[in-house]
Design a protein around this motif. Sequence first.
Motif, PDB file in Angstrom:
ATOM      1  N   ALA A 112       0.806  -1.213   0.000  1.00 50.16           N
ATOM      2  CA  ALA A 112       0.000   0.000   0.000  1.00 50.16           C
ATOM      3  C   ALA A 112       0.846   1.273   0.000  1.00 50.16           C
ATOM      4  CB  ALA A 112      -0.935  -0.003   1.212  1.00 50.16           C
ATOM      5  N   LEU A 113       2.033   1.194   0.593  1.00 55.28           N
ATOM      6  CA  LEU A 113       2.851   2.392   0.780  1.00 55.28           C
ATOM      7  C   LEU A 113       3.877   2.645  -0.321  1.00 55.28           C
ATOM      8  CD1 LEU A 113       3.503   1.989   4.619  1.00 55.28           C
ATOM      9  CD2 LEU A 113       2.153   3.806   3.551  1.00 55.28           C
ATOM     10  N   LEU A 114       4.338   1.589  -0.972  1.00 53.82           N
ATOM     11  CA  LEU A 114       5.413   1.733  -1.961  1.00 53.82           C
ATOM     12  C   LEU A 114       4.869   2.075  -3.346  1.00 53.82           C
ATOM     13  CD1 LEU A 114       7.623  -1.359  -0.985  1.00 53.82           C
ATOM     14  CD2 LEU A 114       8.216   1.055  -0.644  1.00 53.82           C
ATOM     15  N   TRP A 119       7.248  -1.761  -5.298  1.00 52.02           N
ATOM     16  CA  TRP A 119       6.519  -2.882  -4.701  1.00 52.02           C
ATOM     17  C   TRP A 119       6.752  -4.169  -5.506  1.00 52.02           C
ATOM     18  CZ3 TRP A 119       4.886  -5.853  -1.277  1.00 52.02           C
ATOM     19  CH2 TRP A 119       4.006  -6.899  -1.568  1.00 52.02           C
ATOM     20  N   LYS A 120       6.745  -4.058  -6.826  1.00 55.79           N
ATOM     21  CA  LYS A 120       7.001  -5.240  -7.666  1.00 55.79           C
ATOM     22  C   LYS A 120       8.371  -5.833  -7.348  1.00 55.79           C
ATOM     23  CE  LYS A 120       4.162  -3.722 -11.598  1.00 55.79           C
ATOM     24  NZ  LYS A 120       4.175  -3.242 -12.998  1.00 55.79           N
ATOM     25  N   TYR A 123       8.137  -7.622  -4.085  1.00 56.15           N
ATOM     26  CA  TYR A 123       7.388  -8.870  -4.289  1.00 56.15           C
ATOM     27  C   TYR A 123       8.297  -9.944  -4.878  1.00 56.15           C
ATOM     28  CZ  TYR A 123       3.677 -12.040  -5.905  1.00 56.15           C
ATOM     29  OH  TYR A 123       2.873 -13.145  -6.121  1.00 56.15           O
ATOM     30  N   VAL A 124       9.072  -9.573  -5.896  1.00 56.99           N
ATOM     31  CA  VAL A 124       9.984 -10.530  -6.539  1.00 56.99           C
ATOM     32  C   VAL A 124      11.077 -10.944  -5.558  1.00 56.99           C
ATOM     33  CG1 VAL A 124      11.660 -10.863  -8.400  1.00 56.99           C
ATOM     34  CG2 VAL A 124       9.515  -9.650  -8.851  1.00 56.99           C
ATOM     35  N   GLY A 125      11.567  -9.991  -4.764  1.00 56.34           N
ATOM     36  CA  GLY A 125      12.600 -10.307  -3.783  1.00 56.34           C
ATOM     37  C   GLY A 125      12.137 -11.335  -2.767  1.00 56.34           C
ATOM     38  N   ARG A 168       7.363 -13.931 -12.275  1.00 54.81           N
ATOM     39  CA  ARG A 168       8.016 -13.797 -13.582  1.00 54.81           C
ATOM     40  C   ARG A 168       7.498 -12.567 -14.313  1.00 54.81           C
ATOM     41  NH1 ARG A 168       6.851 -15.083 -18.861  1.00 54.81           N
ATOM     42  NH2 ARG A 168       8.623 -15.745 -20.172  1.00 54.81           N
ATOM     43  N   GLN A 169       6.185 -12.347 -14.291  1.00 65.14           N
ATOM     44  CA  GLN A 169       5.598 -11.212 -14.989  1.00 65.14           C
ATOM     45  C   GLN A 169       6.066  -9.892 -14.396  1.00 65.14           C
ATOM     46  OE1 GLN A 169       3.881 -11.232 -17.793  1.00 65.14           O
ATOM     47  NE2 GLN A 169       3.885  -8.977 -17.745  1.00 65.14           N
ATOM     48  N   PHE A 170       6.098  -9.807 -13.061  1.00 68.46           N
ATOM     49  CA  PHE A 170       6.574  -8.585 -12.406  1.00 68.46           C
ATOM     50  C   PHE A 170       8.026  -8.303 -12.774  1.00 68.46           C
ATOM     51  CE2 PHE A 170       3.587  -8.022  -8.487  1.00 68.46           C
ATOM     52  CZ  PHE A 170       2.560  -7.660  -9.351  1.00 68.46           C
ATOM     53  N   LEU A 171       8.872  -9.342 -12.762  1.00 65.74           N
ATOM     54  CA  LEU A 171      10.285  -9.146 -13.064  1.00 65.74           C
ATOM     55  C   LEU A 171      10.472  -8.696 -14.510  1.00 65.74           C
ATOM     56  CD1 LEU A 171      13.205  -9.239 -12.189  1.00 65.74           C
ATOM     57  CD2 LEU A 171      13.259 -11.683 -12.712  1.00 65.74           C
ATOM     58  N   LEU A 172       9.717  -9.288 -15.424  1.00 67.89           N
ATOM     59  CA  LEU A 172       9.802  -8.872 -16.830  1.00 67.89           C
ATOM     60  C   LEU A 172       9.379  -7.417 -17.009  1.00 67.89           C
ATOM     61  CD1 LEU A 172       8.474 -12.022 -18.735  1.00 67.89           C
ATOM     62  CD2 LEU A 172      10.772 -11.049 -18.873  1.00 67.89           C
ATOM     63  N   GLU A 173       8.328  -7.010 -16.331  1.00 63.02           N
ATOM     64  CA  GLU A 173       7.873  -5.620 -16.431  1.00 63.02           C
ATOM     65  C   GLU A 173       8.943  -4.664 -15.919  1.00 63.02           C
ATOM     66  OE1 GLU A 173       4.212  -5.478 -14.276  1.00 63.02           O
ATOM     67  OE2 GLU A 173       3.117  -6.712 -15.731  1.00 63.02           O
ATOM     68  N   LEU A 174       9.612  -5.050 -14.849  1.00 57.55           N
ATOM     69  CA  LEU A 174      10.685  -4.220 -14.315  1.00 57.55           C
ATOM     70  C   LEU A 174      11.845  -4.119 -15.289  1.00 57.55           C
ATOM     71  CD1 LEU A 174      10.633  -5.584 -10.650  1.00 57.55           C
ATOM     72  CD2 LEU A 174      10.072  -3.247 -11.319  1.00 57.55           C
ATOM     73  N   ILE A 175      12.264  -5.268 -15.815  1.00 59.49           N
ATOM     74  CA  ILE A 175      13.401  -5.309 -16.735  1.00 59.49           C
ATOM     75  C   ILE A 175      13.115  -4.512 -18.003  1.00 59.49           C
ATOM     76  CG2 ILE A 175      14.728  -6.842 -18.243  1.00 59.49           C
ATOM     77  CD1 ILE A 175      14.528  -8.974 -16.052  1.00 59.49           C
TER      78      ILE A 175
END
Length: 291
Positions: A112-114, A119-120, A123-125, A168-175
């Motif tokens: 909620a805060l980040l 946050w992604k 989450y991946v971490g 996987r989806q979050f990491l791809l979006e970040l990359i």
Amino acid sequence: MIPLAKGQLWYGKDCEAASWRQIDTLAALLGPKTRLDSIDTRMIDRLILTLAKDKSGSTVNRYLSALRKFLSWSKSRGYRNAPVEDIEFSWRKEVAHRIRWINEDEEAQLEALLPPNTWKLVYVGIRTGCRLSELLTATEGQINGNRLHLWKTKNHKPRTIPMGDKTRQFLLELIRGDMPTGPMVRRHWDKARAAMGLAGDKQFVFHITRHTCATRLVEVGVNVFIIQEWMGHTRIDTTLRYAHVRPQNLDEALLKVELFEAGQLDHQQVSAGYEGDPPPNPRGANHRFAA
């Protein structure tokens, strides 16, 4: 002396920046006129007493380790004549701290805060146990299906980490363009931590996501050797620290043995874990430590 070593000692390692900050601090404590050959046990003892005034035993030991490495490097290149082995490093006793992890309520607060991209990353971490540096430098080429391949790691041993679809989806979006920078992550994290009333919790830093991953693997009963491989721990002792967060595993182990002996479990069920990478020319000895 220090400028000659920078760019060579610890070059390319995750600890490079931190190690040089430690060496710079030690150089300031020793003074600019201190020569490498004059650094002996008595001088080390004085350093330890000074460092221990505001640093924990484990932190003092990291400073000593960096200094010993620096002196050994200098000796091997002729900048120091006196043997490093003659110096006695009085390592400080390290107190075992409670392992801190993110609970479900704290995870919800962080979401909620980040900002969304930070946050992604969190989450991946949590789901991969990767270090922040490993995530910030990840590339799409390291992802093969639902596996993340890490080639450059802290202990220089590649490892492969399984990922769920959302991870996987979050990491791809970040990359692919949404990856925050390291300073951004620290700034957003510190702001969220303060909002959660945890500004005084020194263990509540991004690295806690790695502890959380290991702890959750323990919680669901994953074999400790599999956790060691997942986390990339060189020594099993490091992994075993997490085993203590769930002592009831011993009762579950006894139950499994009893069921196996009664013929109600086969070998596969008993062992089930989880399913799812040239130096400068010496200028002679007696160089100044901080030159």
